[in-house]
Design an enzyme around this catalytic site. Structure first.
Site, short mmCIF file in Angstrom:
data_model
loop_
_atom_site.label_atom_id
_atom_site.label_comp_id
_atom_site.label_asym_id
_atom_site.label_seq_id
_atom_site.Cartn_x
_atom_site.Cartn_y
_atom_site.Cartn_z
N SER A 11 0.85 -1.19 0.00
CA SER A 11 0.00 0.00 0.00
C SER A 11 0.88 1.24 0.00
O SER A 11 1.68 1.44 0.94
CB SER A 11 -0.89 0.01 1.24
OG SER A 11 -1.31 1.33 1.50
N HIS A 36 -1.39 -1.33 -4.09
CA HIS A 36 -2.64 -1.01 -3.39
C HIS A 36 -2.69 0.50 -3.15
O HIS A 36 -1.76 1.09 -2.59
CB HIS A 36 -2.67 -1.79 -2.08
CG HIS A 36 -3.91 -1.65 -1.27
ND1 HIS A 36 -5.02 -2.45 -1.47
CD2 HIS A 36 -4.22 -0.83 -0.23
CE1 HIS A 36 -5.97 -2.12 -0.59
NE2 HIS A 36 -5.50 -1.13 0.17
N ASP A 38 -4.85 3.53 -1.47
CA ASP A 38 -5.88 3.82 -0.47
C ASP A 38 -6.46 5.20 -0.67
O ASP A 38 -5.80 6.22 -0.45
CB ASP A 38 -5.26 3.73 0.93
CG ASP A 38 -5.02 2.29 1.35
OD1 ASP A 38 -5.97 1.48 1.27
OD2 ASP A 38 -3.89 1.96 1.73
N MET A 40 -9.14 8.00 0.46
CA MET A 40 -9.93 8.38 1.65
C MET A 40 -10.50 9.78 1.46
O MET A 40 -9.79 10.67 0.97
CB MET A 40 -9.03 8.37 2.87
CG MET A 40 -8.32 7.05 3.10
SD MET A 40 -7.22 7.15 4.51
CE MET A 40 -6.47 5.52 4.44
N HIS A 69 -8.53 0.92 -3.43
CA HIS A 69 -9.38 0.68 -2.26
C HIS A 69 -10.08 2.00 -1.91
O HIS A 69 -9.45 2.92 -1.38
CB HIS A 69 -8.48 0.18 -1.11
CG HIS A 69 -9.19 -0.06 0.18
ND1 HIS A 69 -8.52 -0.27 1.37
CD2 HIS A 69 -10.51 -0.11 0.49
CE1 HIS A 69 -9.41 -0.44 2.34
NE2 HIS A 69 -10.62 -0.35 1.84
N MET A 71 -12.16 4.16 0.24
CA MET A 71 -12.75 4.39 1.56
C MET A 71 -13.46 5.73 1.49
O MET A 71 -13.05 6.73 2.10
CB MET A 71 -11.65 4.38 2.63
CG MET A 71 -11.12 2.97 2.88
SD MET A 71 -9.50 2.96 3.65
CE MET A 71 -8.49 3.13 2.19
N MET A 140 -11.22 -6.17 6.43
CA MET A 140 -10.32 -5.20 7.07
C MET A 140 -9.87 -5.75 8.42
O MET A 140 -10.69 -6.18 9.23
CB MET A 140 -11.02 -3.85 7.28
CG MET A 140 -11.31 -3.06 6.02
SD MET A 140 -9.85 -2.66 5.02
CE MET A 140 -8.87 -1.66 6.15
N ASP A 178 -6.25 -6.53 5.01
CA ASP A 178 -5.64 -5.20 4.92
C ASP A 178 -5.64 -4.58 6.31
O ASP A 178 -6.70 -4.35 6.89
CB ASP A 178 -6.48 -4.36 3.93
CG ASP A 178 -5.92 -2.96 3.72
OD1 ASP A 178 -4.84 -2.64 4.25
OD2 ASP A 178 -6.58 -2.20 3.00
C1 DX5 Z 1 -6.10 1.40 6.12
C2 DX5 Z 1 -5.71 1.15 4.68
C3 DX5 Z 1 -4.59 0.20 4.58
C4 DX5 Z 1 -3.33 0.72 5.21
C5 DX5 Z 1 -2.55 -0.44 5.71
O1 DX5 Z 1 -7.06 2.35 6.16
O2 DX5 Z 1 -6.79 0.60 3.96
O3 DX5 Z 1 -4.37 -0.23 3.26
O4 DX5 Z 1 -2.55 1.46 4.32
O5 DX5 Z 1 -1.48 0.05 6.47
P1 DX5 Z 1 -0.64 -0.90 7.44
O6 DX5 Z 1 -0.11 -2.03 6.61
O7 DX5 Z 1 0.44 0.00 7.97
O8 DX5 Z 1 -1.59 -1.36 8.50
ZN ZN Z 2 -6.34 -0.39 1.97
#
Ligand code: DX5
Ligand code: ZN
Length: 226
Positions: A11, A36, A38, A40, A69, A71, A140, A178
């Site tokens: 990620s 990956h 992320d 947000m 991903h 969010m 998750m 994840d």
């Molecule tokens: C969390 C994200 C993850 C995050 C994982 O909100 O969806 O993908 O980047 O980070 P680590 O591996 O540090 O938990």
């Molecule tokens: Zn993620």
């Protein structure tokens, strides 16, 4: 059930964004399967991260599968933009999608693989009605929003359940975890039935650098997977 290759999906949330291209090439050269990304929105999760612009930038530097991903609330508003930016897969949250079934279909119509994710507080049953529309089911293992949080071992039961639903079902769905994935926690997730592993901190914040972080998780998958 199809036996899946075990995939490692770094990620970029924990990457150094001043040298994002270099960071992506480093993990790609050392055994990453997917990148990956992320996304947000500051509503569905407290944090704000990145959007289609970054997906397009990643697309410029790698041919690897871009695993986006989302969010974000009401992701149906943005799936077209992410597909156009070069996403290979788009995962949406069941909690954020009032028309989950329709949006998953729309993701596939855009030519992307479709994923659905559940937060730690969401019953795993939420995935069941849409399993047939999924390429990836994401359990998750932290509350979404930030990298660097502790793995929640109580989520392993959900992974076991999804794996058990898939056994003998003829479905071809990846089972992704994840959050908090490291050399310490990956073996538990793998033995519970996960086949696709996201990691930000364990890779990009590895004390010896992202290459070593990738190699260590890759080697572990090789060792445990055969
Ligand atoms: C969390 C994200 C993850 C995050 C994982 O909100 O969806 O993908 O980047 O980070 P680590 O591996 O540090 O938990
Ligand atoms: Zn993620």
């Amino acid at each position: 059930m199809t036996e899946h290759k075990l995939l490692l999906a770094p990620s970029i949330l924990s990457a150094d964004f001043t040298r994002l291209g270099e960071e992506i090439r480093t993990v790609a050269d050392n055994g990453a399967d997917w990148i990956h990304i992320d996304v947000m929105d500051g509503h569905f999760v407290p944090n704000i991260s990145m959007g289609p612009l970054i997906v397009a930038a990643c697309r410029q530097v790698t041919d690897l599968y871009l695993d986006v991903h989302l969010m974000i609330d009401r992701p149906e508003r943005y799936i077209e933009d992410f597909a156009a930016a070069g996403a290979n897969g788009i995962t949406i949250h069941v909690e954020a999608s009032p028309n989950l079934h329709r949006t998953l279909q729309a993701i596939r119509l855009l030519g992307c693989q479709a994923g659905a994710a559940i937060n730690p507080g969401t019953p795993v049953d939420a995935l069941r009605p849409v399993l047939g529309l999924l390429d990836t089911a994401l359990v998750m293992t932290v509350n979404p929003g930030y990298s660097g949080q502790g793995f929640l071992p109580e989520m392993l039961e959900k992974v076991r359940l999804v794996r058990s639903w898939m056994a003998g079902s003829g479905l071809d769905v990846r089972l992704q975890v994840d959050g908090g994935i490291s050399t310490g926690t990956l073996p538990q997730a793998l033995s519970a039935g996960a086949d696709t592993f996201v990691a930000a901190t364990a890779i990009f914040k590895h004390p010896d650098g992202a290459a070593q972080g990738t190699i260590q998780l890759r080697d572990l998958l090789k060792k445990l997977g055969s």
